[in-house]
Structures are given as C-alpha cells and as structure tokens.
Design an enzyme around this catalytic site. Structure first.
Site, PDB file in Angstrom:
ATOM      1  N   SER A 128     -14.350  22.456  17.220  1.00  0.00           N
ATOM      2  CA  SER A 128     -13.899  22.003  18.544  1.00  0.00           C
ATOM      3  C   SER A 128     -14.415  22.917  19.649  1.00  0.00           C
ATOM      4  O   SER A 128     -14.476  24.142  19.478  1.00  0.00           O
ATOM      5  CB  SER A 128     -12.367  22.007  18.568  1.00  0.00           C
ATOM      6  OG  SER A 128     -11.891  21.884  19.885  1.00  0.00           O
ATOM      7  N   TYR A 152     -16.885  18.941  24.726  1.00  0.00           N
ATOM      8  CA  TYR A 152     -16.248  18.320  25.878  1.00  0.00           C
ATOM      9  C   TYR A 152     -17.182  18.571  27.053  1.00  0.00           C
ATOM     10  O   TYR A 152     -17.632  19.710  27.252  1.00  0.00           O
ATOM     11  CB  TYR A 152     -14.874  18.937  26.161  1.00  0.00           C
ATOM     12  CG  TYR A 152     -13.777  18.334  25.315  1.00  0.00           C
ATOM     13  CD1 TYR A 152     -13.537  16.961  25.344  1.00  0.00           C
ATOM     14  CD2 TYR A 152     -12.973  19.120  24.497  1.00  0.00           C
ATOM     15  CE1 TYR A 152     -12.538  16.390  24.567  1.00  0.00           C
ATOM     16  CE2 TYR A 152     -11.969  18.550  23.722  1.00  0.00           C
ATOM     17  CZ  TYR A 152     -11.765  17.185  23.762  1.00  0.00           C
ATOM     18  OH  TYR A 152     -10.788  16.617  22.999  1.00  0.00           O
ATOM     19  N   THR A 165     -17.149  14.077  22.542  1.00  0.00           N
ATOM     20  CA  THR A 165     -15.887  13.329  22.545  1.00  0.00           C
ATOM     21  C   THR A 165     -15.783  12.543  23.841  1.00  0.00           C
ATOM     22  O   THR A 165     -15.862  13.117  24.936  1.00  0.00           O
ATOM     23  CB  THR A 165     -14.696  14.291  22.374  1.00  0.00           C
ATOM     24  OG1 THR A 165     -14.867  14.959  21.121  1.00  0.00           O
ATOM     25  CG2 THR A 165     -13.369  13.560  22.371  1.00  0.00           C
ATOM     26  N   LYS A 217     -18.122  10.459  19.680  1.00  0.00           N
ATOM     27  CA  LYS A 217     -16.823  10.409  18.989  1.00  0.00           C
ATOM     28  C   LYS A 217     -15.781   9.717  19.861  1.00  0.00           C
ATOM     29  O   LYS A 217     -15.494  10.181  20.972  1.00  0.00           O
ATOM     30  CB  LYS A 217     -16.359  11.839  18.682  1.00  0.00           C
ATOM     31  CG  LYS A 217     -14.953  11.927  18.085  1.00  0.00           C
ATOM     32  CD  LYS A 217     -14.632  13.352  17.684  1.00  0.00           C
ATOM     33  CE  LYS A 217     -13.294  13.474  16.987  1.00  0.00           C
ATOM     34  NZ  LYS A 217     -12.156  13.534  17.892  1.00  0.00           N
ATOM     35  N   HIS A 276      -8.860   9.510  18.102  1.00  0.00           N
ATOM     36  CA  HIS A 276      -8.373  10.866  18.375  1.00  0.00           C
ATOM     37  C   HIS A 276      -7.054  11.118  17.627  1.00  0.00           C
ATOM     38  O   HIS A 276      -6.146  11.776  18.137  1.00  0.00           O
ATOM     39  CB  HIS A 276      -8.177  11.046  19.884  1.00  0.00           C
ATOM     40  CG  HIS A 276      -8.453  12.428  20.390  1.00  0.00           C
ATOM     41  ND1 HIS A 276      -9.513  12.734  21.193  1.00  0.00           N
ATOM     42  CD2 HIS A 276      -7.786  13.601  20.215  1.00  0.00           C
ATOM     43  CE1 HIS A 276      -9.484  14.018  21.509  1.00  0.00           C
ATOM     44  NE2 HIS A 276      -8.440  14.572  20.912  1.00  0.00           N
TER      45      HIS A 276
HETATM   46  C1  LIG Z   1      -4.028  19.197  16.800  1.00  0.00           C
HETATM   47  C2  LIG Z   1      -5.245  18.371  17.039  1.00  0.00           C
HETATM   48  C3  LIG Z   1      -6.236  18.858  17.880  1.00  0.00           C
HETATM   49  C4  LIG Z   1      -7.377  18.105  18.117  1.00  0.00           C
HETATM   50  N1  LIG Z   1      -8.359  18.630  18.885  1.00  0.00           N
HETATM   51  C5  LIG Z   1      -9.488  17.933  19.088  1.00  0.00           C
HETATM   52  C6  LIG Z   1     -10.545  18.481  19.846  1.00  0.00           C
HETATM   53  O1  LIG Z   1     -10.491  19.608  20.304  1.00  0.00           O
HETATM   54  N2  LIG Z   1     -11.632  17.707  20.043  1.00  0.00           N
HETATM   55  C7  LIG Z   1     -11.739  16.431  19.541  1.00  0.00           C
HETATM   56  O2  LIG Z   1     -12.748  15.769  19.748  1.00  0.00           O
HETATM   57  N3  LIG Z   1     -10.763  15.904  18.787  1.00  0.00           N
HETATM   58  C8  LIG Z   1      -9.653  16.619  18.556  1.00  0.00           C
HETATM   59  N4  LIG Z   1      -8.665  16.084  17.778  1.00  0.00           N
HETATM   60  C9  LIG Z   1      -8.861  14.769  17.134  1.00  0.00           C
HETATM   61  C10 LIG Z   1      -9.511  14.923  15.736  1.00  0.00           C
HETATM   62  O3  LIG Z   1     -10.849  15.324  15.852  1.00  0.00           O
HETATM   63  C11 LIG Z   1      -9.485  13.626  14.939  1.00  0.00           C
HETATM   64  O4  LIG Z   1     -10.029  12.587  15.715  1.00  0.00           O
HETATM   65  C12 LIG Z   1      -8.105  13.212  14.441  1.00  0.00           C
HETATM   66  O5  LIG Z   1      -7.278  14.320  14.192  1.00  0.00           O
HETATM   67  C13 LIG Z   1      -8.245  12.396  13.151  1.00  0.00           C
HETATM   68  O6  LIG Z   1      -7.021  11.933  12.716  1.00  0.00           O
HETATM   69  P1  LIG Z   1      -6.136  12.609  11.553  1.00  0.00           P
HETATM   70  O7  LIG Z   1      -5.492  13.799  12.161  1.00  0.00           O
HETATM   71  O8  LIG Z   1      -5.187  11.523  11.205  1.00  0.00           O
HETATM   72  O9  LIG Z   1      -7.063  12.963  10.387  1.00  0.00           O
HETATM   73  C14 LIG Z   1      -7.518  16.818  17.528  1.00  0.00           C
HETATM   74  C15 LIG Z   1      -6.521  16.345  16.678  1.00  0.00           C
HETATM   75  C16 LIG Z   1      -5.397  17.096  16.423  1.00  0.00           C
HETATM   76  C17 LIG Z   1      -4.346  16.565  15.483  1.00  0.00           C
HETATM   77  C1  LIG Z   2      -9.072  18.218  25.872  1.00  0.00           C
HETATM   78  C2  LIG Z   2      -8.118  18.141  24.717  1.00  0.00           C
HETATM   79  C3  LIG Z   2      -8.378  19.197  23.680  1.00  0.00           C
HETATM   80  C4  LIG Z   2      -7.454  19.180  22.539  1.00  0.00           C
HETATM   81  C5  LIG Z   2      -7.385  17.868  21.882  1.00  0.00           C
HETATM   82  O1  LIG Z   2      -8.360  17.159  21.732  1.00  0.00           O
HETATM   83  C6  LIG Z   2      -6.129  17.410  21.384  1.00  0.00           C
HETATM   84  O2  LIG Z   2      -5.130  18.120  21.529  1.00  0.00           O
HETATM   85  O3  LIG Z   2      -6.083  16.287  20.834  1.00  0.00           O
END
Ligand SMILES: Cc1cc2nc3c(=O)[nH]c(=O)nc-3n(C[C@H](O)[C@H](O)[C@H](O)COP(=O)(O)O)c2cc1C
Ligand SMILES: CCCCC(=O)C(=O)O
Length: 412
Positions: A113, A147, A173, A279, A303
């Site tokens: 990330s 990002y 993303t 994404k 997401h």
């Molecule tokens: C705590 C958390 C933080 C995340 N942070 C990011 C991030 O920084 N950038 C991003 O593109 N997606 C982020 N995501 C989304 C994940 O990349 C992903 O799309 C998602 O968690 C997939 O679903 P799952 O948790 O059911 O496997 C985040 C998801 C979670 C749960």
């Molecule tokens: C700009 C959001 C960053 C963290 C993120 O993607 C999340 O918490 O799902």
C-alpha cells in the site's frame, strides 16, 4: 475466561479471524474489519461465493496437483496473492516487513500500500533477505499500490522510488476519490498511534510529509470547532462528533486527488515503463475503458466493501468484466471475500487469473507476524490444492467455466 484465552489453534482463515477478534485492540480491529455504511457489500463479497456451486469431474488421476501460474509473465507458486492494506504495523510491529518475508517464502505476489507503515524500500529489502529456494517453482513478486496525490510531483517521486528498488507493477487504486464512511472508525475517532507513520512520506525529500498530514487534521478540526462556535453549539459531545469525521477522511480530502480521471491513468502510463493494473473496476464499461487505455491488468475490487456500499460482490461483477475484455491483452484479477480454497477455485473457474487477500493477511499478521502470514497463505493454498484434486483438476489451466454453476438447481 479472558478474551485472549478464547484463541483457537488456527486451521482455517476463519480461525485466524476469530483470533484477531479476541486479541486486537478495538481501534485497530474495527479499522481492519469494517466496511462502509451498512456493510451490505462487505457481507455480500463472501455470501456471493456460496451462491455458486461446483461441478466436479471424477475418476481422473489427481495424485499430483500443480498450483503454479504466472502474473504478467512472472512465475508464482499459486494464484493466491496479497492485496494492499494500509498500516500493517497496527496488527504486528513487524508489519509490512513480515508480510514481505512471508510473500517471499510463499513465492507469491505482494502489493504494498502507498499508506504503509514501513517504507517501500525497507519492505522490499526485508523480502529479499529470504533466500530463494530453487527447489520449488515460482519467485517472489512485489507490486506497488499507488494513490494519486493532488501533488503530481510527489506522486511521480513515489513512482521513481518504487521503480528504483524493483517493484514490478503499479496498481492504481481508482475507487477512492474520497474515503468511504466506515461508521466504527467515526465512532472510535480512528487515528494512527503516534509512534507509527505513513512511512513513504517520511523521507526528507518527500513533498507530502507527516507534518502535512497532521496539519491537515489540525486544520480540519479547527474548522469544525469554529463552525460549532459560530452556530452556538459549543457542547463538547457535538464537537467530538464533528472531530470524528475528520482524521483519515480529512487526510484523503486534503491529499488524494478527487479529479482523478482516465487522462491521469494515461499520464502515469506516459511517465513509467512499469505495467499498470487498475484496482477498483466493477463494470464492463470501465473494463473497456481500461483496456482501451492500454493497462496490463484489471483488479476487480470493491475495496473490501469499504467504499461504496451496495455495489455488487466482486465475484458477481467478475463475469461482465471478463466478457468485456475477452480477446484483449489484459489480465483480470479479483479481490474481496476470498476465504476458502473453493472461493479461489470459483474465481479461477469464472476466468480470474489470480485472487488477492486483504483482511486474512492482517489476521495472520495479528496472530503471529511473519509466521501468521505464512500460515494464512499456506492454509489457503492447501485448500486450493485439495479443491482442485476433488474437482478433478491437476493444473490451474484445467479450471474452466464448466466447473461452476450459479445456484443450486440442476442444469437441465
Ligand atoms: C484495513 C484495510 C486497509 C486497506 N488499505 C488499502 C490501501 O491502502 N490501498 C488499497 O488500494 N486498498 C486497500 N484496502 C483494500 C484491499 O486492497 C482489498 O481490496 C480488500 O481488502 C479485499 O477484500 P478482503 O479484505 O475481503 O480480502 C484495504 C483494506 C483493508 C481491510
Ligand atoms: C486512502 C485510504 C487508504 C486506506 C484504505 O484504503 C482503507 O482504509 O481502505
């Protein structure tokens, strides 16, 4: 019995999640587990897999099953990869370094990330400390999730850094022009603990620094307070409610570019030779736009149900995306709700090249750092291996659309 005494010896990803629920602080746990608003999409991501049934073939020699595959031409040990999740040190102090090392051991792909609590440089260096075992096929692979900041100089600076240290693709993303409304974070006034930073922006040359982030938070809070005073509301409780709206979400408003459009994807394309994965695609229309602009990969993602609540589960959106880009030179991946070997099998049967795990990696980290992530990856890989054998598939390319059907009615 204390909460911690309720831990299980984990034999599935659900057990790892259970353990995280009984051990993590509520602040971090809620940040990790929440979806947006009513969390309908969060639930549906998992439920939708159960609505798909398997059509196994029997009496095939399945004594040897091979899960190896490729991602943009790069060999990996299985199609089970690691989605980008922000702030992994909230789960375990070793954070992103532990994840990178587990990815190296598993010979799979990790997407880091932009919002990591370890720098892109330190994360990949930690993964490279693991000697590559030449006995088994596959290689570790690191991609960087981008990002796009309002400050394009800062964005380009980040791209140059990750190119330099060996990330092999940029995952942009596109579903976060603003942060989705996660109610638990609002209530908990979620904040990163003071000893952790958004490490990629700590570098002395970085245009976006921690100071900018904190300044923005302060400014948002001052504005909220001024507004309350003006309206004569002055009650502490109400001030708190408005303050609560303003930490992560305020940062996103201040830094992340909500004007992001296809021309910016073309801009990134024009300044880097790295392959690009978009994404957050959920529709055929956007999949066609992505293919037309020439990206190498599409990650079908909502997401983890954290952005727009009420969108399709990713496994339900996958077929239309695949149909739209059929015959085009673009790989399609999926994330969201993948928790079992049969989920991976179903996604592959519908046509995904690979799946990415978000929360299960965090539960693994919380359980036991690097070992916990390794455990999460190996439990799921073993389940995929077994699902393939029981369905009569010896290699990934054997898994086709014929192995799944929607609903439980017999095919007539
Ligand atoms: C705590 C958390 C933080 C995340 N942070 C990011 C991030 O920084 N950038 C991003 O593109 N997606 C982020 N995501 C989304 C994940 O990349 C992903 O799309 C998602 O968690 C997939 O679903 P799952 O948790 O059911 O496997 C985040 C998801 C979670 C749960
Ligand atoms: C700009 C959001 C960053 C963290 C993120 O993607 C999340 O918490 O799902």
């Amino acid at each position: 019995m204390s909460r911690k005494d309720q831990q299980l010896v984990p034999i599935s990803l659900t057990d790892l999640e259970h353990n995280a629920h009984v051990t993590m602080s509520i602040n971090a746990l809620d940040y990790y587990r929440s979806g947006a608003n009513e969390m309908q999409t969060l639930r549906d991501n998992q439920d939708a897999f159960s609505r798909i049934r398997l059509r196994p073939r029997i009496l095939r020699d399945v004594s040897k099953v091979d899960t190896t595959t490729t991602l943009l031409g790069h060999p990996v040990s299985s199609p089970i990869c690691i989605a980008p999740t922000a702030m992994q040190r909230l789960a375990n102090d070793a954070g992103e370094k532990a994840t990178a090392r587990a990815a190296a051991k598993a010979k799979t792909c990790m997407i880091l990330s932009s919002w990591s609590t370890t720098t892109a440089e330190d994360t990949i260096a930690a993964g490279r400390e693991i000697p590559v075992d030449t006995e088994t096929p596959g290689l570790p692979l690191y991609w960087f999730q981008l990002y796009v900041y309002k400050d394009r100089v800062a964005t380009e600076q980040l791209i140059r850094r990750v190119e330099k240290v060996g990330y092999k693709a940029l995952v942009i993303t596109v579903d976060t022009p603003f942060l989705g409304r996660r109610l638990a974070d609002v209530r908990n006034v979620f904040k990163l603990p003071p000893h952790m930073t958004m490490a990629n922006f700590e570098n002395k040359d970085s245009k976006v620094t921690m100071a900018t982030i904190l300044d923005q938070e302060e400014a948002a809070m001052e504005a909220a307070e001024a507004l309350l005073e003006k309206n004569g509301a002055g009650k502490k409780k109400e001030t708190r409610v408005i303050r609560q709206e303003s930490s992560l979400a305020a940062y996103v408003v201040s830094q992340i570019d909500p004007t992001l459009s296809w021309k910016d994807i073309a801009w990134v394309r024009s300044i880097t030779k790295l392959p690009i994965v978009v994404k957050g695609v959920l529709t055929a229309e956007d999949a066609i736009m992505a293919a037309n602009i020439g990206v190498e990969g599409i990650l079908v993602s909502n997401h983890g149900g954290r952005q727009l609540d009420g969108v399709l589960a990713t496994i339900d959106a996958l077929p239309e995306v695949l149909e739209a880009v059929r015959g085009r030179n673009v790989e399609v991946y999926l994330d969201g709700g993948v928790r079992k070997g049969t989920d991976v099998f179903k996604a592959l049967a519908l046509g995904a090249k690979a799946v990415f795990l978000g929360r299960p990696i965090l539960w693994g980290l919380a359980h036991d750092g690097e070992e916990g992530v390794s455990l999460a990856l190996s439990l799921l890989k073993q389940e995929l291996d077994l699902a393939m054998a029981l369905a009569g598939c010896c290699k990934i390319s054997d898994i086709t659309r014929d192995y799944v059907q929607y609903g439980h009615a017999a095919r007539l």
